[in-house]
Every structure is written in structure tokens, then in C-alpha cells.
Motif scaffolding. Structure first.
Motif, PDB file in Angstrom:
ATOM      1  N   UNK A   7       9.831   0.207   0.718  1.00 50.66           N
ATOM      2  CA  UNK A   7      10.239   1.612   0.753  1.00 50.66           C
ATOM      3  C   UNK A   7       9.119   2.531   1.213  1.00 50.66           C
ATOM      4  N   UNK A   8       7.869   2.157   0.935  1.00 51.75           N
ATOM      5  CA  UNK A   8       6.747   3.013   1.315  1.00 51.75           C
ATOM      6  C   UNK A   8       5.449   2.229   1.147  1.00 51.75           C
ATOM      7  N   UNK A   9       4.419   2.646   1.851  1.00 53.06           N
ATOM      8  CA  UNK A   9       3.084   2.081   1.705  1.00 53.06           C
ATOM      9  C   UNK A   9       2.084   3.211   1.494  1.00 53.06           C
ATOM     10  N   UNK A  10       1.136   2.977   0.610  1.00 54.63           N
ATOM     11  CA  UNK A  10       0.009   3.890   0.438  1.00 54.63           C
ATOM     12  C   UNK A  10      -1.216   3.164   0.973  1.00 54.63           C
ATOM     13  N   UNK A  11      -2.118   3.916   1.638  1.00 55.54           N
ATOM     14  CA  UNK A  11      -3.252   3.258   2.285  1.00 55.54           C
ATOM     15  C   UNK A  11      -4.493   4.132   2.268  1.00 55.54           C
ATOM     16  N   UNK A  12      -5.627   3.476   2.474  1.00 53.88           N
ATOM     17  CA  UNK A  12      -6.880   4.184   2.687  1.00 53.88           C
ATOM     18  C   UNK A  12      -6.895   4.651   4.133  1.00 53.88           C
TER      19      UNK A  12
END
Length: 97
Positions: A7-12
């Protein structure tokens, strides 16, 4: 059959390392459905030989990471049980009047 999606990705931003994957799984049986949503956290290491930056990822790769952490069979079994409960409920609520 259950359908798994990311559904979503969080990243640096600095190195494109994914820190959190948000996943969803849905199972449909006729008019009945059940779903589950969760997250898996990661500690990316841009110097590791198996590091995959955000721009190079596919849903298949991330799903492999998710399934390495989430018990796929147990999750799908729980959805099946949920649907079974919808089809043949053992309790109900409401008022008789």
C-alpha cells in the motif's frame, strides 16, 4: 485466493533505503470479504551487497521482504476464518422490537 499488495513505502531520502512497507491482503468469497493491513520495518544498509534502492524496487521484491517477516499462511487462514464467521455467525446483536 488472497490478494497481497503493497500500500505504501517509507524511505530515507538520502540513500533510497526503504524503512517501512505497508501491506494489505484481501480475500473474497462470493459476497463475503475480509482483509488485513500491517507494516514491516527495515533497517536499510546502503553499503550491503543485497541493498536495493527505492528507484530499483518492484512490488515482488518488497512482497518477498514482507513475507519473510509476516506469516503468510497464518494471515490467510485468519481471513478464511473471518469469512466463515460471516457466512455462519455464532452471535448477533440488535433488538427484538
Amino acid at each position: 485466493m488472497a490478494t497481497w499488495t503493497i500500500a505504501n513505502l517509507e524511505r530515507n531520502v538520502a540513500d533510497g533505503g526503504v524503512t517501512v512497507a505497508h501491506w494489505r491482503v484481501t480475500k473474497v468469497d462470493g459476497d463475503f470479504s475480509a482483509s488485513s493491513y500491517g507494516t514491516v520495518g527495515f533497517t536499510p544498509d546502503a553499503s550491503a551487497s543485497d541493498f536495493v534502492a527505492y528507484d530499483s524496487l518492484t512490488e515482488e521484491v518488497v512482497m518477498g521482504w514482507v513475507h519473510a517477516d509476516v506469516d503468510k499462511d497464518a494471515t490467510e487462514t485468519a481471513l478464511t476464518a473471518n469469512i466463515a464467521g460471516q457466512k455462519d455467525p455464532v452471535s448477533a446483536d440488535g433488538m427484538p422490537w
